[in-house]
Design an enzyme around this catalytic site. Structure first.
Site, PDB file in Angstrom:
ATOM      1  CB  SER A 289      -0.943  -0.078   1.201  1.00 57.57           C
ATOM      2  OG  SER A 289      -2.046   0.743   1.032  1.00 57.57           O
TER       3      SER A 289
ATOM      4  CG  ASP B 146      -7.824  -1.198  -3.611  1.00 60.62           C
ATOM      5  OD1 ASP B 146      -8.434  -0.593  -2.713  1.00 60.62           O
ATOM      6  OD2 ASP B 146      -6.583  -1.319  -3.630  1.00 60.62           O
TER       7      ASP B 146
ATOM      8  CG  HIS C 288      -6.230  -1.780  -0.184  1.00 62.61           C
ATOM      9  ND1 HIS C 288      -5.405  -1.414  -1.230  1.00 62.61           N
ATOM     10  CD2 HIS C 288      -5.631  -1.347   0.932  1.00 62.61           C
ATOM     11  CE1 HIS C 288      -4.367  -0.770  -0.741  1.00 62.61           C
ATOM     12  NE2 HIS C 288      -4.470  -0.720   0.564  1.00 62.61           N
TER      13      HIS C 288
END
Ligand code: NAG
Ligand code: NAG
Length: 331
Positions: free
Chosen positions: A126, A245, A311
Site C-alpha cells: 500500500s 480495491d 485492498h
C-alpha cells in the site's frame, strides 16, 4: 490498508517481544537483540519490506509474511523498514509526520545495514510502495533491483482511505485532513495528505505538494533528472492492483492511473457514470518521461499484475508467483 486477514492474525493481540526492526531467518518469534541474531546470508539477494497504513514493522501480519517468503527462499535476509522501533509509535508514524523527512531517515537506516550494501529487492505494501519508489528515485544507495508494490497509490488518492470501525488513529487523521488537505499543516504533518491528488484542484496540488508531485516530477520547472535515472535503473517495477480495491480511490492508482481532471466546460457526467481514468501510458508525466517510467516500460520492465479481491487481501496465488519470480535471485 493493513495486511489481509489471512496474514494479520489480529492486531489486537498483545505484541510482546516482537519489536525487532530486522527480521531474521529462523528466529521467529523475534525475542532477542537484533545484533545477536544477524548472520550473513550470502546465498540469495536480500529483501526490504515497507508496511502499509495502520500496520507496523513487526506486526504479526508482517512477521507472518516474512516467514512465508523465507519458506520460498530459505536463508533470505529480510529487513522491515521502521520509522519508530516501538510498534505503536511506528503505526502512528504511518498517519502523522512528514514523508520527506521519514524517507531521509529510512535512507540512512538502509545504508547502515551491512547485509543490504550490495543491493536488494523491495516489496511495498500500500503506501509503503510509493515510499519505496521515492527511496529509489531520491537515494537508491544501496540500490534496488526489483521493486514490487501491492495496492500502492502511485498517482495518489482522490479520497481519503475509509477507516475501519474503531480505528481511532485513522479517524483522527481523516478528520484533521478534511479541514484542509492542502493546508501547510496537512502537507507537512498528515501522511495521507502528502499523496492526496485531487483532480479538481490540480493546480493547488502542484503548488503545495512536496511529496507525490515531487517524485512524479509533475512540476514543470522542478523536474529532477536524477529521479528518472534512478527509477530507470530498476530491473523490474512490478505494480499489483487489487481487482476489488475500494480503499484506494481510484484503484487504478496502483498502475499509475488517475481520474481525468475536470476541464472548464466539460460535459457533466451522467448521474452514476464512472469518472474516466487516465491510464499510465496516457499520463502527461509518462509521455514526457519525466521520472523514468516510460523508459522502464519501453524496456519491458514494468509488470502490471492484478490480484483478485479487496485492498491488500493478498492470497497465496497472488503473492507467491511474484515472490518466486522477482525476489531472492541467487547471488
Ligand atoms: C559477516 O560479514 C561481515 C562483512 O560483510 C564480516 O565482517 C563478518 O566477519 C561476517 N561474519 C560472519 C559470521 O561471517
Ligand atoms: C535531485 O535529486 C537528487 C537525489 O535526491 C538530489 O541529490 C539533488 O539535490 C536534487 N536536485 C535538485 C536540483 O533538487
Amino acid at each position: 490498508m493493513r495486511l489481509p486477514r489471512e496474514l494479520a492474525f489480529s492486531l489486537l493481540l498483545p505484541l510482546t517481544s516482537l519489536a525487532l526492526p530486522t527480521l531474521e531467518a529462523d528466529q521467529i518469534p523475534l525475542s532477542s537483540p537484533a545484533s545477536a541474531l544477524v548472520k550473513n546470508h550470502t546465498n540469495v539477494r536480500p529483501l526490504v519490506l515497507w508496511h502499509g497504513l495502520g500496520d507496523s514493522h513487526s506486526s504479526p501480519g508482517m512477521l507472518k509474511f516474512a516467514n512465508l517468503i523465507r519458506d520460498v527462499h530459505p536463508g533470505i535476509f529480510v529487513h522491515s523498514i521502521y520509522i519508530e522501533e516501538n510498534l505503536d509509535a511506528d503505526q502512528r508514524a504511518g498517519f502523522f509526520g512528514n514523508v520527506n523527512e521519514q524517507l531521509e531517515g529510512v535512507s540512512q537506516q538502509i545504508a547502515g545495514i551491512d547485509e543490504l550494501k550490495h543491493g536488494f529487492d523491495a516489496i511495498g505494501f500500500s503506501q509503503g510502495g510509493q515510499f519505496l519508489r521515492a527511496y529509489v528515485e531520491r537515494y537508491n544507495s544501496p540500490s534496488v533491483h526489483n521493486l514490487l508494490t501491492f495496492g500502492s497509490q502511485h498517482m495518489g488518492v482522490s479520497d481519503l482511505p475509509l477507516c475501519a470501525p474503531g480505528d481511532v488513529l485513522c479517524q483522527i487523521a481523516r478528520r484533521a485532513a478534511r479541514f484542509g488537505v492542502y493546508s501547510k499543516y496537512a502537507q507537512t504533518n498528515l501522511i495521507q495528505a502528502q499523496y492526496f491528488r485531487d483532480p479538481d484542484q490540480l493546480s493547488t496540488y502542484l503548488e503545495v505538494n512536496e511529496f507525490l508531485a515531487s517524485i512524479n516530477n509533475e512540476v514543470a520547472n522542478a523536474v529532477n533528472n536524477t529521479y528518472a535515472d534512478n527509477l530507470a535503473s530498476l530491473e523490474h517495477l512490478v505494480l499489483i492492483l487489487f481487482s476489488e480495491d475500494k480503499t484506494v480511490v481510484p484503484k487504478e492508482s496502483s498502475w499509475f492511473g488517475s481520474y481525468e481532471p475536470k476541464d472548464e466546460g466539460a460535459v457533466a457526467l451522467l448521474p452514476g457514470a464512472e469518472r474516466p481514468i487516465i491510464p499510465m501510458r496516457l499520463q502527461p508525466t509518462y509521455i514526457a518521461d519525466t521520472f523514468g517510467l516510460r523508459t522502464l516500460d519501453e524496456r519491458g520492465a514494468v509488470i502490471l499484475e492484478v490480484c483478485e479481491g479487496e485492498h491488500m487481501r493478498i492470497s497465496e496465488e497472488c503473492w507467491k508467483p511474484l515472490v518466486e519470480r522477482f525476489v531472492g535471485a541467487p547471488l
